[in-house]
Design a protein around this motif. Structure first.
Motif, short mmCIF file in Angstrom:
data_model
loop_
_atom_site.label_atom_id
_atom_site.label_comp_id
_atom_site.label_asym_id
_atom_site.label_seq_id
_atom_site.Cartn_x
_atom_site.Cartn_y
_atom_site.Cartn_z
N LEU A 195 0.84 -1.20 0.00
CA LEU A 195 0.00 0.00 0.00
C LEU A 195 0.87 1.25 0.00
O LEU A 195 0.57 2.22 -0.70
CB LEU A 195 -0.92 0.00 1.23
N PHE A 196 1.95 1.23 0.79
CA PHE A 196 2.83 2.39 0.90
C PHE A 196 4.27 2.01 0.57
O PHE A 196 4.72 0.89 0.87
CB PHE A 196 2.80 2.98 2.32
N LYS A 197 4.98 2.94 -0.04
CA LYS A 197 6.42 2.82 -0.25
C LYS A 197 7.09 3.76 0.76
O LYS A 197 7.13 4.97 0.56
CB LYS A 197 6.79 3.24 -1.68
N LEU A 198 7.58 3.17 1.85
CA LEU A 198 8.21 3.99 2.87
C LEU A 198 9.67 4.24 2.52
O LEU A 198 10.20 3.69 1.56
CB LEU A 198 8.08 3.31 4.23
N ALA A 199 10.32 5.07 3.31
CA ALA A 199 11.67 5.50 2.98
C ALA A 199 12.63 4.32 2.86
O ALA A 199 13.52 4.32 2.00
CB ALA A 199 12.16 6.48 4.04
N ASP A 200 12.47 3.30 3.71
CA ASP A 200 13.44 2.20 3.72
C ASP A 200 12.83 0.83 3.44
O ASP A 200 13.53 -0.18 3.46
CB ASP A 200 14.17 2.16 5.08
N ARG A 201 11.54 0.78 3.15
CA ARG A 201 10.90 -0.52 2.91
C ARG A 201 9.48 -0.30 2.43
O ARG A 201 8.96 0.81 2.46
CB ARG A 201 10.89 -1.36 4.19
N ASP A 202 8.85 -1.40 1.99
CA ASP A 202 7.44 -1.36 1.64
C ASP A 202 6.60 -1.64 2.88
O ASP A 202 7.07 -2.27 3.84
CB ASP A 202 7.12 -2.40 0.57
N ASP A 203 5.35 -1.17 2.85
CA ASP A 203 4.45 -1.41 3.99
C ASP A 203 3.08 -1.78 3.46
O ASP A 203 2.56 -1.21 2.50
CB ASP A 203 4.31 -0.16 4.86
N GLY A 204 2.45 -2.75 4.17
CA GLY A 204 1.05 -3.06 3.91
C GLY A 204 0.83 -3.84 2.63
O GLY A 204 1.76 -4.40 2.03
N ALA A 205 -0.42 -3.89 2.23
CA ALA A 205 -0.82 -4.65 1.05
C ALA A 205 -2.10 -4.09 0.48
O ALA A 205 -2.90 -3.48 1.20
CB ALA A 205 -1.01 -6.12 1.43
N ILE A 206 -2.29 -4.31 -0.80
CA ILE A 206 -3.55 -3.97 -1.46
C ILE A 206 -3.90 -5.12 -2.40
O ILE A 206 -3.04 -5.62 -3.13
CB ILE A 206 -3.43 -2.62 -2.21
N SER A 207 -5.12 -5.60 -2.32
CA SER A 207 -5.52 -6.81 -3.03
C SER A 207 -5.53 -6.59 -4.54
O SER A 207 -5.63 -5.46 -5.03
CB SER A 207 -6.90 -7.27 -2.57
N ALA A 208 -5.43 -7.68 -5.29
CA ALA A 208 -5.40 -7.61 -6.75
C ALA A 208 -6.66 -6.99 -7.31
O ALA A 208 -6.62 -6.32 -8.35
CB ALA A 208 -5.18 -9.00 -7.33
N ASP A 209 -7.81 -7.20 -6.65
CA ASP A 209 -9.06 -6.61 -7.13
C ASP A 209 -9.26 -5.18 -6.62
O ASP A 209 -10.30 -4.56 -6.87
CB ASP A 209 -10.25 -7.48 -6.75
N ASP A 210 -8.28 -4.65 -5.85
CA ASP A 210 -8.28 -3.26 -5.38
C ASP A 210 -9.37 -2.97 -4.35
O ASP A 210 -9.67 -1.82 -4.07
CB ASP A 210 -8.43 -2.30 -6.57
N GLN A 211 -9.92 -4.00 -3.73
CA GLN A 211 -11.00 -3.79 -2.77
C GLN A 211 -10.53 -3.79 -1.32
O GLN A 211 -11.20 -3.20 -0.46
CB GLN A 211 -12.08 -4.86 -2.93
N VAL A 212 -9.42 -4.45 -1.05
CA VAL A 212 -8.95 -4.63 0.33
C VAL A 212 -7.53 -4.09 0.45
O VAL A 212 -6.68 -4.36 -0.39
CB VAL A 212 -8.98 -6.10 0.75
N ALA A 213 -7.30 -3.30 1.50
CA ALA A 213 -5.96 -2.77 1.75
C ALA A 213 -5.69 -2.78 3.24
O ALA A 213 -6.61 -2.79 4.07
CB ALA A 213 -5.83 -1.35 1.20
N GLY A 214 -4.41 -2.79 3.58
CA GLY A 214 -4.03 -2.75 4.99
C GLY A 214 -2.65 -2.18 5.16
O GLY A 214 -1.83 -2.19 4.24
N SER A 215 -2.37 -1.69 6.37
CA SER A 215 -1.09 -1.05 6.66
C SER A 215 -0.80 -1.13 8.15
O SER A 215 -1.72 -1.18 8.97
CB SER A 215 -1.12 0.42 6.23
N TYR A 216 0.49 -1.13 8.49
CA TYR A 216 0.90 -1.04 9.89
C TYR A 216 1.01 0.41 10.36
O TYR A 216 1.29 0.66 11.53
CB TYR A 216 2.25 -1.73 10.10
#
Length: 489
Positions: A406-427
């Motif tokens: 879901l996010f591209k942070l300064a030093d790593r990726d964070d979270g996820a977004i589903s292939a159908d674009d309906q579900v997302a999550g983040s720390y």
């Protein structure tokens, strides 16, 4: 007279201690005085990440901002984060110690006191003034033994105390006189005056009561602070609905399941303040009349909250919502719930074991004893939009879902977004705080009105507003005289 230390205690919880400390901190900062906040012991699920990589109560982070300082773990050396009605995660100097029962922590207080005094000594040596916030009420008879949160601390460091009471609740004179009656003689002597908070009405009608109170107690009323309508400050702990508004029938509907261990409620303040968003905190899906976006919030006890989520019927509600094209967002613990499973081999949140997740993201989470505490910045992965916030979690997630972050942070990726674009999550907590990020996330969910509030500017305005009220309504001659009398100056 500038006090080296000044403590604010309350006759009740939510009397206005946090607000008054924030006001005094900003007032002294305006006088170019190096001032810092301090709360020996806090119990709260709203927390913040500090500059030194620790965790403290959210209210102390706001007070640090009032002082123009980054939050530091010394500002709240003991933080208790409840797991259940009888147990809490004990955090010392910003780092997790262990889970303890109420009786275990009562026995541990002697050790905790040393941590409190060490932090106090460091702050006291660095700043001209330290403004201290008590916890709850000093008159809790059952909690007096070994107290480090109120008078026990004030006695240990020889600190003067202001007692604040909320007149809007009613019974303000009984609250003040009753609290004094339950204190020891030395503790009563330590109280240098009173502040009456949230007054609305004709001062002429209150004056006779103030005169009686001063005559009865021999102590001055230092200020009567007005009820400030539409004031925004982040809540110390309990979920606040005072920022909610009527957004109209065409409002974008955000539904948040209200779970028992709901943490970091302040994540939703920017949405509650949004002019075209309606936020509904619901304990049961039967109480919900439609939703555009479902947000699973942070949780202090993810597996037990997941059980409650299922018991209340939210799992079926969520899957129906997705079938009809709705969007779902998970934050921290809510993000973990969206995966296939949550494993707790070390009993971090209770009894060890695993729980089946909601299964809408292809990942699994394992809880570890080490807590992740960090402030983060980055970009919304699919948009050139800045995101910033903080992480507070004890789990690591793995799985194919994370290949679409879901996010591209300064030093790593964070979270996820589903292939159908309906579900997302983040720390990331605080992901709605930046207006552009809030607009982008709501646009992903289907809301296109870019009306997000400037959350940080609004908080600054709130801090300035309460500092203005203190500057206007405090009788500084009385305060100076009381401080001089206390210190024998």
């Amino acid at each position: 007279m500038i006090p080296k230390a000044l403590m604010v205690q309350g006759t009740t919880s939510d009397a206005g201690k946090s607000t008054l400390v924030t006001a005094i901190c900003r007032y002294y900062r305006r006088q170019n005085i190096a001032v810092a906040p301090f709360k020996p012991q806090n119990m709260a699920l709203n927390s913040a990440v500090t500059i030194d990589g620790g965790e403290i109560g959210r209210a102390q982070a706001v007070q640090a901002a009032a002082c123009g300082l980054p939050a530091h773990s010394d500002m709240n050396p003991v933080l208790l984060k409840p797991n259940t009605d009888t147990t809490a995660q004990v955090i010392i100097h910003g780092q997790v110690l262990q889970n303890q029962s109420a009786n275990q922590y009562h026995d541990y207080k002697k050790v905790a006191k040393q941590a409190v005094l060490a932090s106090w000594a460091r702050l006291n040596s660095q700043y001209q003034a330290v403004i201290v916030e008590g916890a709850g009420s000093p008159a809790e008879i059952n909690l007096r033994a070994g107290d480090i949160a109120n008078m026990g601390f004030a006695e240990a460091v020889d600190c003067p105390v202001i007692l604040v009471a909320d007149i809007d609740r009613g019974g303000v004179f009984a609250h003040i006189v009753g609290t004094l009656a339950l204190l020891s003689a030395s503790e009563r002597k330590r109280v240098i005056g009173f502040v009456i908070n949230r007054f609305r009405g004709d001062m002429a009608l209150l004056q006779s009561g103030l005169d009686w109170l001063e005559q009865e107690t021999g102590k001055p009323v230092l200020a009567v602070l007005p009820y400030l309508h539409d004031l925004y400050l982040e809540a110390e702990d309990a979920l606040s609905s005072r920022h909610a508004h009527q957004a109209g029938e065409q409002a974008f509907r955000v539904v948040v399941p209200h779970l028992p261990s709901f943490s970091n409620h302040t994540d939703f303040d920017p949405l509650q303040l949004h002019p075209s968003v309606d936020v509904h905190f619901a304990k049961h899906p039967d109480h919900v009349n439609g939703a555009d976006l479902i947000v699973l919030p942070g949780s202090k006890s993810v597996r037990s909250d997941l059980i409650r989520l299922r018991q209340q019927g939210w799992e079926g509600f969520l899957h129906r919502h997705l079938r009809y094209g709705g969007k779902v967002l998970g934050i921290c613990g809510g993000f973990q719930m969206l995966g296939r499973a949550i494993h707790d081999p070390h009993g971090v949140e209770g009894e060890s074991g695993s729980a089946e997740g909601l299964g809408v993201l292809d990942m699994e989470t394992t809880l570890h004893t080490a807590k992740c505490l960090r402030q983060v910045k980055g970009l919304f992965a699919e948009k050139a939009v800045a995101v910033q916030g903080y992480e507070i979690h004890m789990g690591i997630s793995q799985g194919a879902a994370l290949s679409r972050p879901l996010f591209k942070l300064a030093d790593r990726d964070d979270g996820a977004i589903s292939a159908d674009d309906q579900v997302a999550g983040s720390y990331v907590h605080g992901l709605f705080d930046v207006p552009e990020a809030c607009d982008a996330l709501l646009a992903w969910a289907g809301h296109t009105q870019r009306q997000a509030v400037d959350f940080h500017a609004l908080r600054e305005a709130g801090i300035d507003r309460i500092a203005d009220a203190w500057a206007e309504h405090c009788d500084f001659a009385k305060l100076d005289a009381a401080l001089s009398a206390f210190y024998g100056a």
